[in-house]
Design an enzyme around this catalytic site. Structure first.
Site, PDB file in Angstrom:
ATOM      1  N   ASP A  34       0.822  -1.204   0.000  1.00 46.96           N
ATOM      2  CA  ASP A  34       0.000   0.000   0.000  1.00 46.96           C
ATOM      3  C   ASP A  34       0.861   1.261   0.000  1.00 46.96           C
ATOM      4  O   ASP A  34       1.876   1.329   0.704  1.00 46.96           O
ATOM      5  CB  ASP A  34      -0.856  -0.027   1.284  1.00 46.96           C
ATOM      6  CG  ASP A  34      -1.809   1.141   1.380  1.00 46.96           C
ATOM      7  OD1 ASP A  34      -2.758   1.198   0.589  1.00 46.96           O
ATOM      8  OD2 ASP A  34      -1.605   2.013   2.262  1.00 46.96           O
ATOM      9  N   GLU A  69       1.348  -0.621  -5.069  1.00 46.65           N
ATOM     10  CA  GLU A  69       0.379   0.435  -5.360  1.00 46.65           C
ATOM     11  C   GLU A  69       1.155   1.723  -5.599  1.00 46.65           C
ATOM     12  O   GLU A  69       1.653   2.331  -4.666  1.00 46.65           O
ATOM     13  CB  GLU A  69      -0.600   0.644  -4.203  1.00 46.65           C
ATOM     14  CG  GLU A  69      -1.716   1.612  -4.619  1.00 46.65           C
ATOM     15  CD  GLU A  69      -2.322   2.443  -3.491  1.00 46.65           C
ATOM     16  OE1 GLU A  69      -3.446   2.927  -3.666  1.00 46.65           O
ATOM     17  OE2 GLU A  69      -1.658   2.648  -2.458  1.00 46.65           O
TER      18      GLU A  69
HETATM   19  C1  GLC Z   1      -4.200   3.292  -0.443  1.00 44.32           C
HETATM   20  C2  GLC Z   1      -5.476   2.528  -0.231  1.00 44.32           C
HETATM   21  C3  GLC Z   1      -6.527   3.460   0.283  1.00 44.32           C
HETATM   22  C4  GLC Z   1      -6.055   4.016   1.607  1.00 44.32           C
HETATM   23  C5  GLC Z   1      -4.680   4.655   1.476  1.00 44.32           C
HETATM   24  C6  GLC Z   1      -4.056   4.890   2.811  1.00 44.32           C
HETATM   25  O1  GLC Z   1      -4.314   4.251  -1.416  1.00 44.32           O
HETATM   26  O2  GLC Z   1      -5.850   1.886  -1.415  1.00 44.32           O
HETATM   27  O3  GLC Z   1      -7.763   2.850   0.416  1.00 44.32           O
HETATM   28  O4  GLC Z   1      -6.974   4.964   2.073  1.00 44.32           O
HETATM   29  O5  GLC Z   1      -3.771   3.847   0.766  1.00 44.32           O
HETATM   30  O6  GLC Z   1      -3.595   3.698   3.367  1.00 44.32           O
END
Ligand code: GLC
Length: 471
Positions: A185, A245
């Site tokens: 993440d 991500e």
């Molecule tokens: C990422 C997740 C999202 C979350 C953020 C903070 O973007 O996909 O849902 O709010 O990280 O952890």
């Protein structure tokens, strides 16, 4: 290293909303375990679970208080083991969401090890803005801490070796429990400019855009030195899968392959206008940018973005499914998109307005997600797994089966009429997608293997029709 993920299809499960086993209205691990056969029969290969860790749920699990346990709302570590065992029995891999950038402000570290977080002695030192809007610094007495997201999600200081070791131990904990990989993440946020320089204004900012977009996040995301950590993560993750991500430009995205991620998520379909030419250009740019040996991947929806059926409409959502599942590269499907679930206009709990795309899975015409009161309302229940009145699920199953025949084949754009996106996969398969609401000629002749309409077709492209042809 085995590369099972190249030909695999991933299915994202938003844990709170997939299946509730105990009637409290919130999805849980036992609920998911009970539905794994559905997932297997759909024809996907791996599930990615959104965070399962104990959390005050300010950001629904992305605010972690213990990285090595399961939130009691979702079950226990034993339930997690049972889920993993059952998934493996069914031939499904399990990917965990790993949240390294921040913790909850009620994580014991925040009081016991404040030095593990990013503090500045004094009031907020610069103009940095939180992804969710508002200042990214929170002043506490004489000092301020940085939070890329909510105030309740202080950022860890990844320049502190103790943080790295502690967070690598978290990976080891789950690797030993048998997970097949991680979706990491907010990876691009891990390091911030040590000089704390202001972010420059974004020249393309226009009123109405989120406040976060008013600045270019030059000093808060995607720093060059980050690749050192990417390489360390790679080493710890070892022979399992590292999905990243990273919302960055295509050219920058490619560096994450070099660092060692196998699947730096390609989110560009989410933000490209739904037009044949724009999407065709995107595919070509992305394919051309891939370094040697890098394997592409595509995402059409997730828990942070409006659902595809709401974005492009029900008819084009079928075309979109065909696109996602016939492009070269590993697709990630968001739960519920396989039946055409839409955003539900509800704003109850998420600080960033993302409730609409997180509503309960629609299993039956009565809902079927819980025996209690669902934590978010259902959408239009004429859309459901049991009935599949529009055969959206049937289309997905057919596509998922068909793609196995050409998953590894090369991509080549085909010349087509205005509003039609067409490409070949290898020598024998062609895909033609009509992104318009009017009939269009087919770009190539061939034997019809599948139409998004499921019946007839292939003398031309009907309105909103996509076809797969053997050429
Ligand atoms: C990422 C997740 C999202 C979350 C953020 C903070 O973007 O996909 O849902 O709010 O990280 O952890």
């Amino acid at each position: 290293m085995t590369e099972w993920w190249r030909d695999a299809v991933f299915y994202e499960i938003y844990v709170r909303s997939f299946a509730d086993s105990n009637g409290d209205g919130v999805g849980d691990l036992a609920g998911i375990t009970a539905r794994l056969e559905y997932v297997r029969d759909l024809g996907v290969d791996a599930i990615w679970l959104t965070p399962v860790y104990p959390s005050p749920q300010r950001d629904f699990g992305y605010d972690v208080t213990d990285h090595c346990d399961v939130d009691p709302r979702y079950g226990s570590l034993a339930d997690f083991d049972a889920l993993t065992a059952r998934a493996h029995e069914l031939g499904l891999r399990v990917i965990l969401d790993y949240v390294p950038n921040h913790t909850s402000d009620v994580h014991p570290w925040f009081t016991e090890h404040p030095d593990r977080y990013l503090w500045h002695d004094g009031p907020p030192p610069n103009n940095w803005v939180s992804v969710f809007g508002g200042p990214a610094w929170e002043q506490v007495g004489e000092r301020s801490y940085y939070h890329a997201y909510l105030r309740e999600q202080p950022d860890l200081d990844w320049r502190n070796p103790e943080v790295r070791e502690a967070m690598y131990d978290v990976l080891r904990f789950w690797l030993e429990r048998g997970v097949d990989g991680f979706r990491v993440d907010a990876l691009r946020q891990l390091l911030k400019d040590p000089q704390l320089r202001d972010n420059p204004p974004n020249p393309d900012f226009a009123p109405g855009m989120p406040e976060y977009d008013s600045l270019l996040p030059l000093h808060t995301t995607d720093l060059d030195e980050l690749q050192e950590i990417v390489a360390e993560l790679r080493a710890v993750i070892g022979d399992r899968l590292f999905i990243a991500e990273v919302y960055v430009e295509i050219e920058r995205l490619m560096r994450y392959y070099a660092g060692g991620a196998q699947m730096p998520f390609n989110f560009h379909l989410l933000s490209t206008p739904w037009e044949a030419e724009a999407i065709g250009d995107l595919i070509e740019r992305y394919e051309a940018a891939l370094p040697d040996g890098a394997w592409p991947n595509w995402v059409l929806g997730n828990h942070d973005r409006p659902r595809i059926a709401s974005r492009v409409g029900a008819a084009q959502a079928r075309v979109a499914a065909m696109l996602l599942l016939t492009l070269r590269g590993t697709p990630t499907l968001y739960y519920g998109d396989e039946i055409g679930m839409t955003d539900v206009p509800v704003q109850r709990s998420d600080p960033d307005g993302r409730d609409p795309e997180r509503t309960p899975m629609q299993w039956t015409r009565d809902g079927g997600f819980t025996t209690g009161e669902p934590w978010l309302p259902y959408g239009d229940l004429t859309i459901n797994v049991e009935d599949d009145p529009h055969s959206m699920l049937a289309l997905h199953r057919r596509l998922l089966a068909l793609r196995r025949g050409f998953a590894e084949e090369g991509y080549r754009t085909l010349h087509a009429a205005d509003g039609v996106l067409a490409y070949a996969r290898g020598e024998h398969t062609a895909v033609a997608l009509n992104l318009t609401g009017e009939p269009r000629p087919l770009p190539v002749g061939g034997e019809l293997l599948l139409s998004t309409h499921l019946d007839g077709g292939a003398r031309g492209l009907r309105a909103d029709e996509g076809v797969v042809l053997r050429i």
